[in-house]
Design an enzyme around this catalytic site. Structure first.
Site, PDB file in Angstrom:
ATOM      1  N   ASP A   9       0.865  -1.168   0.000  1.00 61.33           N
ATOM      2  CA  ASP A   9       0.000   0.000   0.000  1.00 61.33           C
ATOM      3  C   ASP A   9       0.911   1.229   0.000  1.00 61.33           C
ATOM      4  OD1 ASP A   9      -2.431   1.572   0.394  1.00 61.33           O
ATOM      5  OD2 ASP A   9      -1.770   1.803   2.460  1.00 61.33           O
ATOM      6  N   ASP A  11      -0.371   4.967   0.922  1.00 60.84           N
ATOM      7  CA  ASP A  11      -0.724   6.010   1.888  1.00 60.84           C
ATOM      8  C   ASP A  11      -0.778   5.472   3.312  1.00 60.84           C
ATOM      9  OD1 ASP A  11      -1.171   8.056  -0.158  1.00 60.84           O
ATOM     10  OD2 ASP A  11      -2.864   6.798  -0.733  1.00 60.84           O
ATOM     11  N   ASP A 185      -1.670  -0.666   5.873  1.00 62.58           N
ATOM     12  CA  ASP A 185      -2.072  -0.167   7.185  1.00 62.58           C
ATOM     13  C   ASP A 185      -3.534  -0.381   7.489  1.00 62.58           C
ATOM     14  OD1 ASP A 185      -3.514   2.962   6.947  1.00 62.58           O
ATOM     15  OD2 ASP A 185      -2.715   1.975   5.176  1.00 62.58           O
TER      16      ASP A 185
END
Length: 237
Positions: A9, A11, A185
Protein backbone atom coordinates in the site's frame (compact mmCIF):
# COMPACT_ATOMS: atom_id res chain seq x y z
CA UNK A 1 9.87 -17.02 4.58
CA UNK A 2 10.83 -15.16 1.43
CA UNK A 3 8.39 -14.07 -1.27
CA UNK A 4 8.63 -13.60 -5.01
CA UNK A 5 6.68 -10.33 -4.82
CA UNK A 6 5.70 -7.75 -2.22
CA UNK A 7 2.64 -5.58 -2.84
CA UNK A 8 2.77 -2.38 -0.82
CA UNK A 9 0.00 0.00 0.00
CA UNK A 10 1.18 3.61 -0.36
CA UNK A 11 -0.72 6.01 1.89
CA UNK A 12 0.12 5.73 5.59
CA UNK A 13 2.28 2.71 4.82
CA UNK A 14 5.34 4.03 2.98
CA UNK A 15 4.90 7.49 4.51
CA UNK A 16 2.77 8.99 7.34
CA UNK A 17 -0.56 10.35 6.11
CA UNK A 18 -1.73 12.64 8.91
CA UNK A 19 0.89 15.45 8.69
CA UNK A 20 0.53 15.57 4.91
CA UNK A 21 -3.24 15.81 5.07
CA UNK A 22 -2.96 18.64 7.58
CA UNK A 23 -0.42 20.50 5.42
CA UNK A 24 -2.70 20.10 2.44
CA UNK A 25 -5.70 21.48 4.28
CA UNK A 26 -3.74 24.51 5.50
CA UNK A 27 -2.58 25.23 1.96
CA UNK A 28 -6.11 24.91 0.59
CA UNK A 29 -7.47 27.26 3.25
CA UNK A 30 -4.81 29.83 2.38
CA UNK A 31 -5.72 29.53 -1.30
CA UNK A 32 -9.40 30.14 -0.60
CA UNK A 33 -8.62 33.12 1.60
CA UNK A 34 -6.52 34.58 -1.21
CA UNK A 35 -9.59 34.29 -3.41
CA UNK A 36 -11.65 36.35 -0.99
CA UNK A 37 -13.29 33.69 1.16
CA UNK A 38 -13.52 34.83 4.77
CA UNK A 39 -13.04 31.42 6.32
CA UNK A 40 -11.71 30.48 9.72
CA UNK A 41 -10.44 26.94 10.23
CA UNK A 42 -13.74 25.73 11.67
CA UNK A 43 -15.72 26.98 8.65
CA UNK A 44 -13.13 25.50 6.28
CA UNK A 45 -13.29 22.14 8.00
CA UNK A 46 -17.07 22.19 7.71
CA UNK A 47 -16.85 22.98 4.00
CA UNK A 48 -14.32 20.20 3.49
CA UNK A 49 -16.29 17.61 5.45
CA UNK A 50 -19.47 18.44 3.55
CA UNK A 51 -17.79 18.03 0.18
CA UNK A 52 -16.00 14.87 1.26
CA UNK A 53 -19.18 13.31 2.63
CA UNK A 54 -21.07 13.93 -0.61
CA UNK A 55 -18.22 12.58 -2.72
CA UNK A 56 -17.84 9.47 -0.59
CA UNK A 57 -21.56 8.79 -0.65
CA UNK A 58 -21.84 8.98 -4.43
CA UNK A 59 -18.48 7.58 -5.56
CA UNK A 60 -17.53 5.30 -2.66
CA UNK A 61 -16.29 2.30 -4.68
CA UNK A 62 -14.19 4.34 -7.12
CA UNK A 63 -10.98 6.39 -7.06
CA UNK A 64 -13.05 9.58 -7.35
CA UNK A 65 -14.06 9.11 -3.72
CA UNK A 66 -10.59 10.44 -2.77
CA UNK A 67 -10.48 13.34 -5.24
CA UNK A 68 -9.90 16.57 -3.31
CA UNK A 69 -10.97 18.66 -6.31
CA UNK A 70 -14.35 16.94 -6.07
CA UNK A 71 -14.47 17.65 -2.34
CA UNK A 72 -13.84 21.37 -2.88
CA UNK A 73 -16.17 21.57 -5.87
CA UNK A 74 -19.02 20.14 -3.77
CA UNK A 75 -18.07 21.92 -0.55
CA UNK A 76 -17.77 25.36 -2.12
CA UNK A 77 -21.11 24.96 -3.84
CA UNK A 78 -22.81 24.13 -0.53
CA UNK A 79 -20.97 26.94 1.26
CA UNK A 80 -21.50 29.71 -1.30
CA UNK A 81 -24.73 28.53 -2.90
CA UNK A 82 -23.27 28.71 -6.38
CA UNK A 83 -20.52 26.99 -8.38
CA UNK A 84 -16.95 28.27 -8.12
CA UNK A 85 -14.93 26.38 -10.70
CA UNK A 86 -11.78 28.46 -10.31
CA UNK A 87 -11.98 28.29 -6.51
CA UNK A 88 -12.35 24.51 -6.49
CA UNK A 89 -9.41 24.17 -8.87
CA UNK A 90 -7.23 26.51 -6.79
CA UNK A 91 -8.10 24.79 -3.51
CA UNK A 92 -7.58 21.30 -4.92
CA UNK A 93 -4.24 22.20 -6.50
CA UNK A 94 -3.08 23.94 -3.31
CA UNK A 95 -4.11 20.95 -1.21
CA UNK A 96 -1.97 18.56 -3.21
CA UNK A 97 0.95 20.98 -3.40
CA UNK A 98 0.92 21.33 0.37
CA UNK A 99 0.35 17.62 0.91
CA UNK A 100 3.15 16.39 -1.33
CA UNK A 101 5.54 19.02 0.01
CA UNK A 102 5.15 17.56 3.51
CA UNK A 103 5.76 13.94 2.49
CA UNK A 104 8.72 11.92 3.72
CA UNK A 105 9.35 8.18 3.81
CA UNK A 106 8.82 6.20 6.96
CA UNK A 107 12.05 5.14 8.64
CA UNK A 108 13.34 1.92 7.15
CA UNK A 109 11.58 2.04 3.77
CA UNK A 110 14.72 2.58 1.72
CA UNK A 111 16.58 -0.21 3.52
CA UNK A 112 13.70 -2.61 2.93
CA UNK A 113 13.53 -1.72 -0.77
CA UNK A 114 17.29 -2.27 -1.02
CA UNK A 115 16.95 -5.68 0.60
CA UNK A 116 14.08 -6.71 -1.68
CA UNK A 117 16.04 -5.59 -4.74
CA UNK A 118 19.08 -7.57 -3.63
CA UNK A 119 16.88 -10.63 -3.15
CA UNK A 120 15.37 -10.26 -6.63
CA UNK A 121 11.88 -9.72 -5.21
CA UNK A 122 9.30 -7.94 -7.34
CA UNK A 123 7.99 -4.73 -5.75
CA UNK A 124 4.57 -3.30 -6.55
CA UNK A 125 2.48 -0.50 -5.09
CA UNK A 126 -1.23 -1.32 -5.05
CA UNK A 127 -3.17 1.70 -3.90
CA UNK A 128 -6.56 3.35 -3.82
CA UNK A 129 -6.71 6.82 -5.42
CA UNK A 130 -6.12 8.40 -8.81
CA UNK A 131 -3.06 7.59 -10.88
CA UNK A 132 -1.69 11.10 -11.38
CA UNK A 133 -1.65 11.88 -7.67
CA UNK A 134 -0.02 8.58 -6.75
CA UNK A 135 2.62 8.98 -9.46
CA UNK A 136 3.38 12.41 -8.08
CA UNK A 137 3.77 11.01 -4.56
CA UNK A 138 6.16 8.26 -5.64
CA UNK A 139 8.27 10.72 -7.61
CA UNK A 140 8.45 13.14 -4.67
CA UNK A 141 9.44 10.34 -2.29
CA UNK A 142 12.24 9.42 -4.68
CA UNK A 143 11.32 5.75 -4.98
CA UNK A 144 9.64 5.79 -8.38
CA UNK A 145 12.62 4.07 -9.98
CA UNK A 146 12.59 1.35 -7.32
CA UNK A 147 9.03 0.23 -7.93
CA UNK A 148 8.43 -2.44 -10.58
CA UNK A 149 4.70 -1.76 -10.87
CA UNK A 150 2.06 0.72 -9.75
CA UNK A 151 -1.61 -0.29 -9.76
CA UNK A 152 -4.19 2.29 -8.71
CA UNK A 153 -7.88 1.79 -8.08
CA UNK A 154 -8.50 4.27 -10.90
CA UNK A 155 -6.78 1.88 -13.33
CA UNK A 156 -8.30 -1.28 -11.87
CA UNK A 157 -11.79 0.21 -11.80
CA UNK A 158 -12.48 -0.86 -8.22
CA UNK A 159 -11.18 0.06 -4.79
CA UNK A 160 -9.45 -2.28 -2.41
CA UNK A 161 -10.62 -4.51 -0.73
CA UNK A 162 -11.90 -5.61 -4.14
CA UNK A 163 -9.74 -8.37 -5.57
CA UNK A 164 -9.20 -6.46 -8.82
CA UNK A 165 -6.28 -4.22 -7.78
CA UNK A 166 -4.46 -7.21 -6.26
CA UNK A 167 -5.15 -9.61 -9.13
CA UNK A 168 -4.15 -6.94 -11.65
CA UNK A 169 -0.77 -6.60 -9.95
CA UNK A 170 -0.26 -10.35 -9.63
CA UNK A 171 -1.11 -10.89 -13.30
CA UNK A 172 1.31 -8.15 -14.41
CA UNK A 173 4.07 -9.67 -12.28
CA UNK A 174 3.12 -13.24 -13.29
CA UNK A 175 2.93 -14.31 -9.65
CA UNK A 176 0.48 -16.51 -7.77
CA UNK A 177 -1.16 -15.25 -4.55
CA UNK A 178 0.83 -17.80 -2.56
CA UNK A 179 4.07 -16.22 -3.82
CA UNK A 180 3.22 -12.68 -2.70
CA UNK A 181 3.00 -10.67 0.50
CA UNK A 182 0.68 -7.68 0.85
CA UNK A 183 1.79 -4.89 3.20
CA UNK A 184 -0.54 -2.13 4.34
CA UNK A 185 -2.07 -0.17 7.19
CA UNK A 186 -5.78 -0.82 6.65
CA UNK A 187 -7.22 -4.04 8.04
CA UNK A 188 -10.14 -3.94 5.59
CA UNK A 189 -8.66 -2.62 2.35
CA UNK A 190 -5.20 -4.17 2.65
CA UNK A 191 -5.37 -7.13 5.00
CA UNK A 192 -8.87 -8.48 4.40
CA UNK A 193 -8.62 -7.76 0.68
CA UNK A 194 -5.39 -9.72 0.28
CA UNK A 195 -6.40 -12.44 2.75
CA UNK A 196 -9.43 -13.19 0.58
CA UNK A 197 -7.09 -14.09 -2.29
CA UNK A 198 -4.92 -16.35 -0.16
CA UNK A 199 -2.02 -13.92 0.07
CA UNK A 200 0.05 -13.54 3.20
CA UNK A 201 -0.36 -10.13 4.79
CA UNK A 202 1.63 -7.76 6.99
CA UNK A 203 0.14 -4.86 8.93
CA UNK A 204 2.16 -1.70 9.45
CA UNK A 205 0.61 1.55 10.67
CA UNK A 206 2.84 4.60 10.31
CA UNK A 207 1.49 6.26 13.47
CA UNK A 208 1.78 3.01 15.42
CA UNK A 209 -1.91 2.92 16.37
CA UNK A 210 -2.79 -0.52 15.03
CA UNK A 211 -5.75 -2.53 16.39
CA UNK A 212 -5.05 -5.69 18.37
CA UNK A 213 -5.98 -9.05 16.87
CA UNK A 214 -8.69 -9.47 19.51
CA UNK A 215 -10.45 -6.42 18.06
CA UNK A 216 -10.45 -7.82 14.52
CA UNK A 217 -12.57 -10.27 12.57
CA UNK A 218 -10.72 -13.35 11.34
CA UNK A 219 -10.57 -12.02 7.77
CA UNK A 220 -8.91 -8.80 9.04
CA UNK A 221 -6.07 -10.49 10.90
CA UNK A 222 -2.62 -10.19 9.35
CA UNK A 223 -0.04 -12.95 9.20
CA UNK A 224 2.64 -10.50 10.35
CA UNK A 225 2.68 -7.32 12.39
CA UNK A 226 5.46 -4.80 11.93
CA UNK A 227 6.42 -2.62 14.87
CA UNK A 228 8.95 -0.90 12.63
CA UNK A 229 9.02 -0.88 8.86
CA UNK A 230 12.56 -2.26 8.83
CA UNK A 231 11.20 -5.46 10.43
CA UNK A 232 9.83 -6.34 7.00
CA UNK A 233 13.34 -7.30 5.89
CA UNK A 234 13.23 -10.34 8.17
CA UNK A 235 9.79 -11.29 6.90
CA UNK A 236 10.04 -10.80 3.17
CA UNK A 237 13.62 -10.69 1.92
Amino acid sequence: MSYEAVLFDLDNTLYPYAPCNEAGKRAALDALRERGYELDREAFDGLYVTGRREAKRETRTTAASHDRHVYFKRGLYRYAGEPDVAGALAAGDAYWDGYVGAMSLCDGVEAVLDALSAAGTDVAVVTNLTTRVQLRKLAHLGIDDRIDLLVTSEEAGREKPSALPFTTALAELDRRPSEALAVGDNVDADVAGANALGMDTALFVADGDAPADAELLERQRPDHRLDAFADLTEVAA
